[in-house]
Design a protein around this motif. Sequence first.
Motif, PDB file in Angstrom:
ATOM      1  N   ILE A 166       0.969  -1.646  -0.209  1.00  0.00           N
ATOM      2  CA  ILE A 166      -0.007   0.383   0.304  1.00  0.00           C
ATOM      3  C   ILE A 166       0.867   1.738   0.163  1.00  0.00           C
ATOM      4  O   ILE A 166       0.896   1.733  -1.133  1.00  0.00           O
ATOM      5  N   THR A 167       1.844   1.675   1.151  1.00  0.00           N
ATOM      6  CA  THR A 167       2.916   2.362   0.643  1.00  0.00           C
ATOM      7  C   THR A 167       3.226   2.726  -0.148  1.00  0.00           C
ATOM      8  O   THR A 167       4.218   3.573  -1.071  1.00  0.00           O
ATOM      9  N   GLY A 168       3.985   1.638  -0.865  1.00  0.00           N
ATOM     10  CA  GLY A 168       4.323   0.817  -2.616  1.00  0.00           C
ATOM     11  C   GLY A 168       3.433   2.401  -2.932  1.00  0.00           C
ATOM     12  O   GLY A 168       4.132   2.821  -4.196  1.00  0.00           O
ATOM     13  N   PHE A 169       2.474   2.322  -3.496  1.00  0.00           N
ATOM     14  CA  PHE A 169       1.319   2.495  -4.425  1.00  0.00           C
ATOM     15  C   PHE A 169       1.076   4.106  -4.116  1.00  0.00           C
ATOM     16  O   PHE A 169       0.443   5.259  -5.223  1.00  0.00           O
ATOM     17  N   ILE A 170       0.725   4.359  -2.859  1.00  0.00           N
ATOM     18  CA  ILE A 170       0.739   5.786  -2.377  1.00  0.00           C
ATOM     19  C   ILE A 170       2.378   6.614  -3.074  1.00  0.00           C
ATOM     20  O   ILE A 170       1.635   7.474  -3.121  1.00  0.00           O
ATOM     21  N   LYS A 171       3.461   5.613  -2.243  1.00  0.00           N
ATOM     22  CA  LYS A 171       4.682   6.721  -3.157  1.00  0.00           C
ATOM     23  C   LYS A 171       4.195   7.350  -4.359  1.00  0.00           C
ATOM     24  O   LYS A 171       5.023   8.334  -4.675  1.00  0.00           O
ATOM     25  N   TRP A 172       4.118   6.531  -4.962  1.00  0.00           N
ATOM     26  CA  TRP A 172       4.126   6.300  -6.623  1.00  0.00           C
ATOM     27  C   TRP A 172       3.309   7.183  -7.127  1.00  0.00           C
ATOM     28  O   TRP A 172       2.753   7.243  -8.483  1.00  0.00           O
ATOM     29  N   GLY A 173       1.583   7.564  -6.844  1.00  0.00           N
ATOM     30  CA  GLY A 173       0.387   8.667  -6.379  1.00  0.00           C
ATOM     31  C   GLY A 173      -0.804   7.748  -7.275  1.00  0.00           C
ATOM     32  O   GLY A 173      -1.277   7.827  -7.793  1.00  0.00           O
ATOM     33  N   GLU A 174      -0.716   6.102  -7.361  1.00  0.00           N
ATOM     34  CA  GLU A 174      -1.921   5.319  -7.278  1.00  0.00           C
ATOM     35  C   GLU A 174      -2.578   4.695  -6.006  1.00  0.00           C
ATOM     36  O   GLU A 174      -2.542   3.819  -5.621  1.00  0.00           O
ATOM     37  N   ILE A 175      -3.031   6.098  -5.471  1.00  0.00           N
ATOM     38  CA  ILE A 175      -3.514   6.126  -4.947  1.00  0.00           C
ATOM     39  C   ILE A 175      -5.470   5.236  -4.895  1.00  0.00           C
ATOM     40  O   ILE A 175      -5.975   4.122  -3.952  1.00  0.00           O
ATOM     41  N   ASP A 176      -5.329   4.919  -5.977  1.00  0.00           N
ATOM     42  CA  ASP A 176      -6.797   4.027  -5.933  1.00  0.00           C
ATOM     43  C   ASP A 176      -6.283   2.210  -6.388  1.00  0.00           C
ATOM     44  O   ASP A 176      -7.056   1.911  -5.599  1.00  0.00           O
ATOM     45  N   MET A 177      -5.451   2.420  -6.621  1.00  0.00           N
ATOM     46  CA  MET A 177      -4.476   0.946  -6.649  1.00  0.00           C
ATOM     47  C   MET A 177      -4.016   1.034  -5.205  1.00  0.00           C
ATOM     48  O   MET A 177      -4.644  -0.482  -4.333  1.00  0.00           O
ATOM     49  N   ALA A 178      -4.441   1.732  -4.233  1.00  0.00           N
ATOM     50  CA  ALA A 178      -4.435   1.335  -2.761  1.00  0.00           C
ATOM     51  C   ALA A 178      -5.250   1.032  -1.705  1.00  0.00           C
ATOM     52  O   ALA A 178      -4.842  -0.184  -1.400  1.00  0.00           O
ATOM     53  N   GLN A 179      -5.968   1.561  -2.375  1.00  0.00           N
ATOM     54  CA  GLN A 179      -7.286   1.869  -1.835  1.00  0.00           C
ATOM     55  C   GLN A 179      -7.843   0.787  -2.560  1.00  0.00           C
ATOM     56  O   GLN A 179      -8.508  -0.084  -1.339  1.00  0.00           O
ATOM     57  N   SER A 180      -7.521   0.684  -3.179  1.00  0.00           N
ATOM     58  CA  SER A 180      -8.024  -1.222  -3.622  1.00  0.00           C
ATOM     59  C   SER A 180      -7.596  -2.850  -3.342  1.00  0.00           C
ATOM     60  O   SER A 180      -8.540  -3.155  -2.438  1.00  0.00           O
ATOM     61  N   LEU A 181      -6.488  -2.078  -2.867  1.00  0.00           N
ATOM     62  CA  LEU A 181      -5.305  -3.378  -1.506  1.00  0.00           C
ATOM     63  C   LEU A 181      -6.162  -2.851  -0.106  1.00  0.00           C
ATOM     64  O   LEU A 181      -6.110  -3.840   0.313  1.00  0.00           O
TER      65      LEU A 181
END
Length: 514
Positions: A194-209
């Motif tokens: 989740i932190t990795g997705f957020i770091k690179w701006g992929e907030i939707d993928m982070a939310q899905s996870l």
Amino acid sequence: MLILKSPDRVKLIACSSTTSLIASLISSSKQSTQTHALVSQPDQQQLLSLLTHYSTRTHSLQIHSKLITTGFCRCRVDNTGILIWNTLLREYSLGIFPEEALKLYKQVQEVSASSSYTPDSFTYSFLLKACANLDQPIKGNQVYALVIKVGYGFHVYVQTALVNLYTVCGCLVEAKKVFDEMHERNLVTWNVMITGFIKWGEIDMAQSLFDRMLVRNVVSWTCMIDGYTRMNQPVEALRLFIWMMIDDGIKPTEITILAILPSVANLGALDICQSLHSYSEKVGFNAFDIRVTNSFIDVYAKCGCIDSAFKVFEKISTENRNLVSWTSIISAFAMHGMATEAVKWFEKMEQMGLSPNEVTFLSLLNACSHGGLVDEGLEFYSKMVNRYQILPNIKHYGCLVDMLGRAGRLEDAEKMVMQIPAEIVNVIIWRTLLGACNFHGNVEMGERVMRKVLEMEKGYSGDYVLLSNIFAGVGRFEDAESVRRCMDERDVLKIPGLSLHALQSRNKQTMCMH
């Protein structure tokens, strides 16, 4: 009897005694290490204790040096011995020179052929961490190939370290592939992805996870809250924060508070700021974490309550006030147009012996700009450059141009813009000067500045509107109309203005913090 009260002397004595203890421990085992006998368990325990309690780079290097020069790596070691090497690896992998972890592993492998040293899964986890901190995914792949060879390829700690490596290095596809193929995942694994997705701006993928997680801890929630804050979605960040506390019953940590406060400031939600402040006081965050206290100074100011911001600052003891504390209150006064107060507290900070940084001076110059303290602002700029040897950046120049422009000193402002190094000057600086020309009705300079602006960018409607207003302000209506026609010919669209009168939720929620 001599009593030493100086912290530096205490550290010196501690360092000296630690070095002596290391030397005595290793020398007492020297004979046994030369015959590849097992180093005594008490000695190993003491070495491990030294590494654990004196985990500075200096002590780690001292212990490492003694272990190598006395042949410890050539002797047979038990579980404690492996733990000693792993602890050293961990210190190096998290330090400022993570490549030392890889060098240590290679060094031990080269000289330990006759010993019983066998790396475990934690050894390879630390090596992967070192590769992540080096931003070297290729080296990480090489380490993981070795991991598979020795049979730790599906160990959860090793695979989590590999996911972390890929996310840190921006290899999100590879990270997701490893994550999806893992037979076992723990909370750390989910949080790392989740932190990795957020770091690179992929907030939707982070939310899905995040939505797929069966069990979440405060770290999981904090990651998502911080992500929405960074993505400038304060309402969503606040929604998650309330959901975490009310629905899941998870209490925020000081890191959670630090993550949500920028969103509170963005919304100007003074009531929520007060609730968070009361909660932080109750649980003791303000007492032991100066970062939280400094953040409340900033947020109160951005919520429009300078009195509360100053009260928070006053409650910080003099010895606990750091540069961020002083800069925060100076910035607070600056954003409220209280230039005299900002200058007063800057001078008090200097009297306390603290040296301001570029952010402090930026706040001070901003205060002088909005408070009309032109001469003082120029003096502070000179002090920043000459006394403190701070190189001005584009924001400092922007404050100076704005300050001179507001005061009507347009020629000085133009000279300042011309002195800005070409590699950092931007169109915003020229627009600032164009705005000053509009305010003071300087048509000649306005036309000159507009030409500079158009050299850099031709599609921003506000530039044309300003020049049109300059012409209209001095009665040159034909020229003003000509500028408007030019906008149409170049298909420059004027963005409609928006006014934010109030931000309220339809169903107002009350946060109760226990």
